[in-house]
Motif scaffolding. Structure first.
Motif, PDB file in Angstrom:
ATOM      1  N   HIS A   1      -4.252  48.104  62.738  1.00 47.33           N
ATOM      2  CA  HIS A   1      -3.931  48.177  61.320  1.00 47.33           C
ATOM      3  C   HIS A   1      -4.620  47.044  60.554  1.00 47.33           C
ATOM      4  CE1 HIS A   1      -1.369  48.344  57.720  1.00 47.33           C
ATOM      5  NE2 HIS A   1      -1.056  49.570  58.111  1.00 47.33           N
TER       6      HIS A   1
ATOM      7  N   SER B   1      -2.679  46.433  70.090  1.00 46.66           N
ATOM      8  CA  SER B   1      -1.464  46.961  69.464  1.00 46.66           C
ATOM      9  C   SER B   1      -1.832  47.750  68.219  1.00 46.66           C
ATOM     10  CB  SER B   1      -0.524  45.824  69.062  1.00 46.66           C
ATOM     11  OG  SER B   1      -1.108  45.106  67.976  1.00 46.66           O
TER      12      SER B   1
ATOM     13  N   GLN C   1      -0.440  47.274  65.391  1.00 45.68           N
ATOM     14  CA  GLN C   1      -0.484  46.301  64.301  1.00 45.68           C
ATOM     15  C   GLN C   1      -1.877  45.673  64.182  1.00 45.68           C
ATOM     16  OE1 GLN C   1       1.868  46.534  66.568  1.00 45.68           O
ATOM     17  NE2 GLN C   1       3.714  46.986  65.379  1.00 45.68           N
TER      18      GLN C   1
ATOM     19  N   THR D   1      -5.527  51.598  55.511  1.00 46.86           N
ATOM     20  CA  THR D   1      -4.809  51.698  56.771  1.00 46.86           C
ATOM     21  C   THR D   1      -5.387  52.844  57.600  1.00 46.86           C
ATOM     22  OG1 THR D   1      -3.235  53.310  55.945  1.00 46.86           O
ATOM     23  CG2 THR D   1      -2.684  50.983  55.604  1.00 46.86           C
TER      24      THR D   1
END
Lengths: 274, 423
Positions: free
Chosen positions: B372, B367, B369, B382
């Motif tokens: 990240h 994902s 996320q 990031t």
């Protein structure tokens, strides 16, 4: 000639050397003689350390500064109201700050060779962010600004130095190579601000040098004056064994603005490009 | 002084289906954009070269690919100015007489590749060339450069030219390549005369189960993005100075059009760089299980593989593989997979024009996320911040000196239209 010793406690010939270090395994050595940079050990793409400065003999008659080292990464040298400081920072930048007029016989040129002297600088890729340079006459006097566009002087895109020396160009023929000042102050920029103006990359070692300055000019010398100059280990240098990229006030001088900036900063950042 | 410059009719005779020729042409265009010269360019709409009748063409000048013997022959009696572009020759007499010639320095291309392999710790080297032909004399020149480097360093040369490939013979050519690969001492560094050639050999290695770069470290020439996409293990490559060759050729022709006599000026252009990727990142011998595992990881990290699959491929248990990894690399199998994914992601982001979600997907992150989180943990920023920092001209300085303006990047990706002279 200002050759008087700045302190009376030691003989005038004894120039002390100062060594700065950082965590990237770099070691930069500065001499009190002319407040000159004499050595810069830096790793290449493979982690091998070599000296990226040309080791030509710095003996000469340059005046002796009085230096004070502050910790591992700062040295300040003084002479007659002129202060030169070198600070090596952790990202590989060497910040050179000059305050006050440098005695005319000091200011030894710093010649770089990013492959550590294995070959000459002909294959170094050079980029200079300048639309104009200053043409010179036979004796090196500044004539006037000329556009770089389409000429051998156009380094706005990276280009190898060696082949450019072979372009049929009257200015290059006259000077035996490059020893010209580029006008690096972008229009609309306030003067005195630090900006990146040049980059040199050596494909063999992967080393890269970025140059930033507060000055309006950048003097690029391709090393034609090096022919026969004795090197560090007694050998004689050939033309183009090293290159010089030095901050200059050439464009201001040409414009007749007498106020030669008394304070300027130049940053040489050494690194590697994968 | 706003006199309109005279327009010249210039033909570009190239087979610009290859990256090298296209870059030369873009260098010519860059020269034009930065000068007052006004050229009407003539080239075929498929960018390929058609020679018949060229001698009857009413033009002012020609820049042509002299690697093609037919071009060289057709232009040998040209009455209009010609600038030749092509490969360098060891033997002076191979250069065409009386024509200014801008060359890619074949010796330096091969030497840069060789020096790189030496630095990666290899001691044996081979060259994957092309069958001898008039159309690819440059391949023979590169082979000769390799041979002379081997002679200089007293190393036994291994050269394989293979066959010209065409569909019915693909399988056979591949088998021959595998046979040659198997006959070579290992580990070995192989220089292929082009990226296209390197790609074939890389494929042969993968099919034969020969680990790259542990057993065979491979490097090509051209830095062709297409070849990079078409290989499962990212291909290292030497970058030719093709754009500079184009700029140089255009400058020389410009001089000739202005009446300068430059005779047989010859300018050799060295390589512009080297793109070091996984195919040549050889490291000193590790345990065979670790080498085999890393070979698998390198190929499939971005497809979301897990430790269990790597252990299955190597043929040992998960726990033994983990202990080999701890011992040899000081990290877990999972860490190593993640490192490859992260490498792939940073490479994509540095190119600039990609979306974060696309990067996560194509680099095997489950994902956005998760990617990240990995970025924050491993790189302290990031993915977006990473992209902002690195994308673009690649000249962004991050100088941290006090009291002065921050350095700003050199505008190296200037739109060519911005480079036109102002009057």
């Amino acid at each position: 000639m200002t050759t008087k010793p700045s302190t009376s406690s030691r003989p005038p010939v004894a120039a002390r050397l100062y060594t700065l270090r950082n965590a990237l395994d770099m070691r930069v050595t500065i001499s009190e003689r002319g407040a000159a940079l004499v050595s810069w050990l830096a790793p290449d793409r493979y982690g091998r350390i070599a000296d990226v400065l040309l080791g030509y003999t710095h003996a000469g008659s340059a005046p002796l500064f009085d230096g004070v080292q502050d910790g591992d990464n700062l040295v300040v040298l003084r002479l007659d109201g002129c202060t030169v400081s070198y600070q090596l920072i952790e990202d590989g930048s060497l910040v050179v700050e000059v305050d006050g007029a440098v005695p005319s016989d000091a200011g030894l040129p710093t010649y770089f060779n990013l492959n550590g002297g294995a070959t000459d600088v002909g294959d170094h890729m050079l980029q200079i962010d300048a639309d104009q340079y200053i043409e010179i006459d036979q004796s090196g006097e500044l004539l006037g600004r000329a556009n770089v566009g389409g000429s051998a002087f156009d380094f706005r895109q990276p280009a190898p130095i060696g082949p450019r020396l072979n372009w049929p160009d009257p200015q290059i023929l006259r000077a035996g190579g490059f020893r010209h000042c580029y006008c690096v102050k972008a229009a609309g920029r306030k003067s005195g601000s630090l900006r990146q103006v040049a980059r040199v990359y050596d494909p063999g070692s992967g080393r890269q040098l970025q140059v930033s300055t507060t000055e309006s000019g950048l003097q690029f010398c391709s090393g034609s004056a090096l022919d026969g100059v004795p090197g560090r280990r007694g050998q004689r240098h050939n033309s183009h064994d090293g290159l010089c990229l030095e901050a200059s006030s050439g464009p201001d001088l040409l414009a007749g603005s007498a106020q030669a900036s008394s304070r300027h900063t130049t940053v040489y950042r050494m690194g590697v490009q994968a | 002084m706003t006199k309109l410059p005279k327009s010249h009719r210039i033909a570009l005779l190239f087979n610009a289906n290859k990256i090298f020729d296209r870059e030369v042409i873009s260098g010519i265009a860059a020269h034009l954009a930065s000068t007052r010269a006004s050229w009407d360019l003539f080239l075929e709409e498929d960018f390929r070269c058609r020679l018949p009748g060229i001698e009857h063409w009413h033009g002012d000048g020609i820049i042509a690919d002299f690697d093609d013997p037919a071009v060289q022959a057709a232009l040998s009696r040209s009455r209009i100015p010609v600038v030749a572009v092509g490969g360098s020759y060891e033997n002076e007499s191979n250069y065409p007489a009386g024509v200014p010639y801008v060359a890619t320095d074949n010796y330096k291309l091969v030497k840069l590749a060789y020096d790189h392999l030496v630095e990666m710790g290899l001691r044996q080297f081979a060259c994957f060339s092309l069958p001898e032909a008039q159309e690819n004399r440059w391949a023979q020149e590169r082979e000769n450069a390799y041979r002379s480097l081997m002679r200089r360093d007293k190393i036994e040369p291994h050269i394989y030219r293979g066959h010209n490939t065409y569909a019915p013979a693909w399988d056979e050519a591949m088998e021959q390549q595998i046979k040659w690969l198997r006959s070579l001492p290992k580990p070995i560094g192989i220089i292929a005369v082009t990226d296209a050639r390197a790609r074939q050999l890389l494929q042969a290695c993968l099919i034969a189960g020969i680990e790259v770069p542990e057993q065979v470290a491979l490097i090509g020439i051209d830095n062709d993005p297409l070849c990079r996409i078409l290989t499962r293990i990212p291909l290292s490559s030497v970058i030719q100075g093709a754009q500079e060759m184009g700029r140089t050729a255009a400058h020389l022709l410009d001089q000739m059009l202005n009446g300068a006599r430059i005779g047989d000026t010859r300018i050799l252009v060295p390589p512009a760089g080297i793109n070091v990727l996984a195919s040549s990142k050889h490291e000193a011998a590790k345990h065979p299980h670790v080498m085999r595992a890393r070979h698998f990881i390198r190929q499939y990290a971005c497809q979301g593989i897990k430790t269990g699959q790597v252990a299955d491929y190597v043929g040992i248990s998960r726990s033994s593989l983990e202990s080999y990894f701890r011992q040899e690399l000081g990290c877990s199998v999972h860490d190593e997979i993640l490192r490859f994914k992260l490498d792939a992601a940073t490479t994509m982001l540095a190119r600039g024009d990609v979306g974060i979600a696309d990067v996560a997907l194509s680099c095997g992150f489950t994902s956005v996320q998760y990617m990240h989180a990995v970025f924050k943990r491993e790189l302290g920023c990031t993915p977006r911040a990473y992209q902002d920092r690195t994308a673009g001209p690649g000249l962004v300085a991050s100088l941290q000196t006090n009291g002065s303006d921050m350095a700003e990047p050199i505008n190296s990706n200037l739109d060519v239209t911005d480079l036109c002279d102002d009057d």
